[in-house]
Write a protein that holds these residues in place. Structure first.
Motif, PDB file in Angstrom:
ATOM      1  N   VAL A 386       0.832  -1.212   0.000  1.00 46.46           N
ATOM      2  CA  VAL A 386       0.000   0.000   0.000  1.00 46.46           C
ATOM      3  C   VAL A 386       0.864   1.258   0.000  1.00 46.46           C
ATOM      4  O   VAL A 386       0.629   2.205  -0.771  1.00 46.46           O
ATOM      5  CB  VAL A 386      -0.952  -0.011   1.212  1.00 46.46           C
ATOM      6  CG1 VAL A 386      -1.653   1.339   1.361  1.00 46.46           C
ATOM      7  CG2 VAL A 386      -2.002  -1.113   1.059  1.00 46.46           C
ATOM      8  N   VAL A 387       1.886   1.308   0.862  1.00 50.05           N
ATOM      9  CA  VAL A 387       2.719   2.512   0.961  1.00 50.05           C
ATOM     10  C   VAL A 387       3.584   2.670  -0.288  1.00 50.05           C
ATOM     11  O   VAL A 387       3.795   3.797  -0.772  1.00 50.05           O
ATOM     12  CB  VAL A 387       3.566   2.490   2.243  1.00 50.05           C
ATOM     13  CG1 VAL A 387       4.487   3.708   2.308  1.00 50.05           C
ATOM     14  CG2 VAL A 387       2.667   2.463   3.467  1.00 50.05           C
ATOM     15  N   ALA A 388       4.080   1.577  -0.845  1.00 53.54           N
ATOM     16  CA  ALA A 388       4.880   1.660  -2.078  1.00 53.54           C
ATOM     17  C   ALA A 388       4.052   2.228  -3.224  1.00 53.54           C
ATOM     18  O   ALA A 388       4.525   3.084  -3.995  1.00 53.54           O
ATOM     19  CB  ALA A 388       5.426   0.284  -2.450  1.00 53.54           C
ATOM     20  N   MET A 389       2.807   1.784  -3.360  1.00 56.67           N
ATOM     21  CA  MET A 389       1.937   2.327  -4.416  1.00 56.67           C
ATOM     22  C   MET A 389       1.621   3.804  -4.164  1.00 56.67           C
ATOM     23  O   MET A 389       1.542   4.604  -5.105  1.00 56.67           O
ATOM     24  CB  MET A 389       0.661   1.502  -4.510  1.00 56.67           C
ATOM     25  CG  MET A 389       0.862   0.126  -5.122  1.00 56.67           C
ATOM     26  SD  MET A 389      -0.691  -0.757  -5.451  1.00 56.67           S
ATOM     27  CE  MET A 389      -1.277  -1.047  -3.789  1.00 56.67           C
ATOM     28  N   SER A 390       1.454   4.179  -2.914  1.00 57.07           N
ATOM     29  CA  SER A 390       1.213   5.591  -2.589  1.00 57.07           C
ATOM     30  C   SER A 390       2.414   6.452  -2.952  1.00 57.07           C
ATOM     31  O   SER A 390       2.264   7.568  -3.478  1.00 57.07           O
ATOM     32  CB  SER A 390       0.890   5.734  -1.097  1.00 57.07           C
ATOM     33  OG  SER A 390      -0.260   4.999  -0.752  1.00 57.07           O
ATOM     34  N   CYS A 391       3.615   5.943  -2.683  1.00 59.34           N
ATOM     35  CA  CYS A 391       4.833   6.674  -3.067  1.00 59.34           C
ATOM     36  C   CYS A 391       4.912   6.848  -4.580  1.00 59.34           C
ATOM     37  O   CYS A 391       5.275   7.930  -5.076  1.00 59.34           O
ATOM     38  CB  CYS A 391       6.066   5.930  -2.566  1.00 59.34           C
ATOM     39  SG  CYS A 391       6.303   5.965  -0.786  1.00 59.34           S
ATOM     40  N   ALA A 392       4.555   5.799  -5.318  1.00 60.12           N
ATOM     41  CA  ALA A 392       4.573   5.891  -6.778  1.00 60.12           C
ATOM     42  C   ALA A 392       3.588   6.941  -7.263  1.00 60.12           C
ATOM     43  O   ALA A 392       3.877   7.722  -8.180  1.00 60.12           O
ATOM     44  CB  ALA A 392       4.254   4.527  -7.389  1.00 60.12           C
ATOM     45  N   GLY A 393       2.405   6.983  -6.638  1.00 63.55           N
ATOM     46  CA  GLY A 393       1.415   7.995  -7.018  1.00 63.55           C
ATOM     47  C   GLY A 393       1.896   9.404  -6.753  1.00 63.55           C
ATOM     48  O   GLY A 393       1.708  10.303  -7.588  1.00 63.55           O
ATOM     49  N   MET A 394       2.540   9.632  -5.586  1.00 67.01           N
ATOM     50  CA  MET A 394       3.046  10.965  -5.273  1.00 67.01           C
ATOM     51  C   MET A 394       4.190  11.353  -6.206  1.00 67.01           C
ATOM     52  O   MET A 394       4.342  12.529  -6.553  1.00 67.01           O
ATOM     53  CB  MET A 394       3.508  11.018  -3.815  1.00 67.01           C
ATOM     54  CG  MET A 394       2.397  10.845  -2.796  1.00 67.01           C
ATOM     55  SD  MET A 394       1.017  11.995  -3.023  1.00 67.01           S
ATOM     56  CE  MET A 394       1.822  13.557  -2.713  1.00 67.01           C
ATOM     57  N   LEU A 395       4.988  10.383  -6.619  1.00 67.57           N
ATOM     58  CA  LEU A 395       6.066  10.670  -7.563  1.00 67.57           C
ATOM     59  C   LEU A 395       5.504  11.146  -8.892  1.00 67.57           C
ATOM     60  O   LEU A 395       6.016  12.095  -9.504  1.00 67.57           O
ATOM     61  CB  LEU A 395       6.922   9.423  -7.753  1.00 67.57           C
ATOM     62  CG  LEU A 395       8.146   9.567  -8.669  1.00 67.57           C
ATOM     63  CD1 LEU A 395       9.118  10.594  -8.116  1.00 67.57           C
ATOM     64  CD2 LEU A 395       8.849   8.213  -8.838  1.00 67.57           C
ATOM     65  N   ILE A 396       4.431  10.521  -9.349  1.00 65.59           N
ATOM     66  CA  ILE A 396       3.788  10.945 -10.604  1.00 65.59           C
ATOM     67  C   ILE A 396       3.266  12.373 -10.467  1.00 65.59           C
ATOM     68  O   ILE A 396       3.437  13.210 -11.373  1.00 65.59           O
ATOM     69  CB  ILE A 396       2.644   9.976 -10.966  1.00 65.59           C
ATOM     70  CG1 ILE A 396       3.225   8.611 -11.339  1.00 65.59           C
ATOM     71  CG2 ILE A 396       1.806  10.533 -12.115  1.00 65.59           C
ATOM     72  CD1 ILE A 396       2.180   7.527 -11.484  1.00 65.59           C
ATOM     73  N   VAL A 397       2.648  12.676  -9.326  1.00 67.90           N
ATOM     74  CA  VAL A 397       2.137  14.029  -9.096  1.00 67.90           C
ATOM     75  C   VAL A 397       3.278  15.042  -9.131  1.00 67.90           C
ATOM     76  O   VAL A 397       3.174  16.112  -9.750  1.00 67.90           O
ATOM     77  CB  VAL A 397       1.409  14.107  -7.735  1.00 67.90           C
ATOM     78  CG1 VAL A 397       1.073  15.553  -7.375  1.00 67.90           C
ATOM     79  CG2 VAL A 397       0.139  13.266  -7.774  1.00 67.90           C
TER      80      VAL A 397
END
Length: 412
Positions: A386-397
């Motif tokens: 869950v946290v790894a996917m959240s980090c990926a999302g914030m990186l895209i932003v």
């Protein structure tokens, strides 16, 4: 002649003039922050022993940690603005006394109620001290360099978080009275911290205090929205490492050595501190761009390490996650320190720390419930995903937002 003298004096006042006394006060304040954070994390490698000694589950461990965060946050919100109004010393001396009381609570603990009580007192103490000490570092930095003050603050914070488990593990493993000696040492280290606070001059602005909810000054919303979120994710990883990873390590290593359990947590925070030192002088956006992939990658490795029972991969995961935490934390605090108004500095920093400590306290409760129901391995794997996917999302932003408007500050 009198006018020329006045102009010269005014220039000297406006231009920070570093001296040995100013440098000593700055580094002494950093020591105080380091020791307070060290003390709050001394129990980390002992929780497995406490589980067996007092007979409670991994969920109770996470609740002990969560109650600490639950009192820390209101303490931050009250003490941050209060130190802006009445002075740092009047807030920090009582906070140091409470830290001593919390250490005594652990040293005298005979059941789980003592652990909860000691953590509550520690949470109040650190909440009262964090914002005031961070603001004091920015004010006492001899050359007025707030970016350098942010670096020292985050390194001291990460250093204390890492030194606590390592020191606690070593003292408990190799000295007698393992549940007492670490906390006696902490009390001894707090004595010079109290002296430092008592002899440091006040640096407060003349503002009126009133209790405040978490607030963000006008114009700082975008900074808090992004930097606060990535800091939340970074500290969620720290929270899981501080509470459950020592048990995870002993399972993979098949060793009950308390020093080994504490060293795994210390490695995470040591990598965080070293990354912050390496990242000093870089823009906040650059730090966040490098930190988010490292954090996500470390979590992926953490999940795989448990699946294949690899201690070596667990160590690699710890290094990557620690480096990622250091980058996002330094980037966030640098951005906040740079944008905070002078007369609300401690309040703004305290609000930022609320976000960080929510990251430490909230996710770990869910992980504790899941560990009790489905096992520690499953809980850590789900958390990592869950946290790894959240980090990926914030990186895209972050990539889509483009380069943040921020002045470039060269290395010293």
């Amino acid at each position: 002649m009198r006018l020329a003298y006045a102009d010269t004096a005014r220039t000297d006042l406006l231009t920070p003039q570093p001296d040995s006394r100013g440098r000593w006060r700055f580094w002494a304040t950093a020591y105080t922050l380091l020791i307070l954070l060290t003390g709050t994390n001394l129990p980390t490698p002992l929780y497995r022993d406490y589980e067996q000694r007092f007979g409670f589950s991994p969920l109770v461990v996470t609740l002990i940690f969560a109650v600490y965060v639950a009192v820390l946050i209101p303490s931050l919100l009250v003490a941050g603005p209060l130190s802006d109004a009445i002075g740092r010393r009047r807030v920090l001396l009582p906070a140091t006394a409470l830290a001593v009381l919390g250490a005594l609570g652990f040293a005298l603990a005979t059941n789980v109620v003592w652990l909860f009580a000691a953590r509550i007192v520690q949470g109040i103490a650190l909440g009262a001290a964090s914002g005031a000490l961070t603001a004091a570092l920015a004010e006492l930095e001899p050359t007025g360099n707030r970016r350098r003050a942010a670096l020292v603050s985050t390194v001291a914070s990460a250093g204390g978080l890492g030194a606590g488990p390592l020191l606690g593990g070593v003292l408990a493993q190799y000295l007698p009275a393992p549940h007492v000696v670490p906390f006696v040492v902490e009390i001894a280290l707090l004595v010079p911290a109290a002296f430092i606070i008592a002899t440091t001059p006040e640096t407060r602005p003349n503002v009126r205090w009133r209790p405040r909810r978490p607030s963000i000054p006008a114009g700082m919303g975008p900074i808090f929205a992004f930097s606060g979120t990535v800091t939340f994710l970074g500290f969620a990883v720290v929270g899981v490492f501080l509470t459950l990873i020592p048990t995870y390590v002993t399972s993979l290593s098949r060793s009950h050595n308390l020093a080994v359990a504490g060293a795994a947590v210390a490695l995470l925070l040591a990598c965080s501190a070293l990354t912050q030192l390496a990242g000093y002088g870089k823009p906040a956006r650059t730090l966040e761009l490098s930190g988010l992939p490292l954090l996500a990658g470390g979590l992926v490795l953490l999940a795989i390490a448990g699946q294949i029972s690899s201690l070596a991969m667990l160590l690699a995961a710890t290094v990557a996650a620690g480096a990622g935490h250091g980058s996002v934390f330094l980037g966030g605090l640098t951005a906040i320190n740079h944008a905070a108004p002078v007369d609300r500095h401690a309040e703004v920093v305290s609000t930022f720390y609320v976000i960080a400590y929510l990251g430490v306290g909230l996710p770990v409760i869910g992980v504790g419930f899941l560990a009790t129901a489905a096992g520690l391995l499953t809980a850590v794997q789900w958390f990592s995903a869950v946290v790894a996917m959240s980090c990926a999302g914030m990186l895209i932003v972050l990539v889509r937002r483009g380069q943040r408007a921020e002045p470039s500050v060269p290395h010293p």
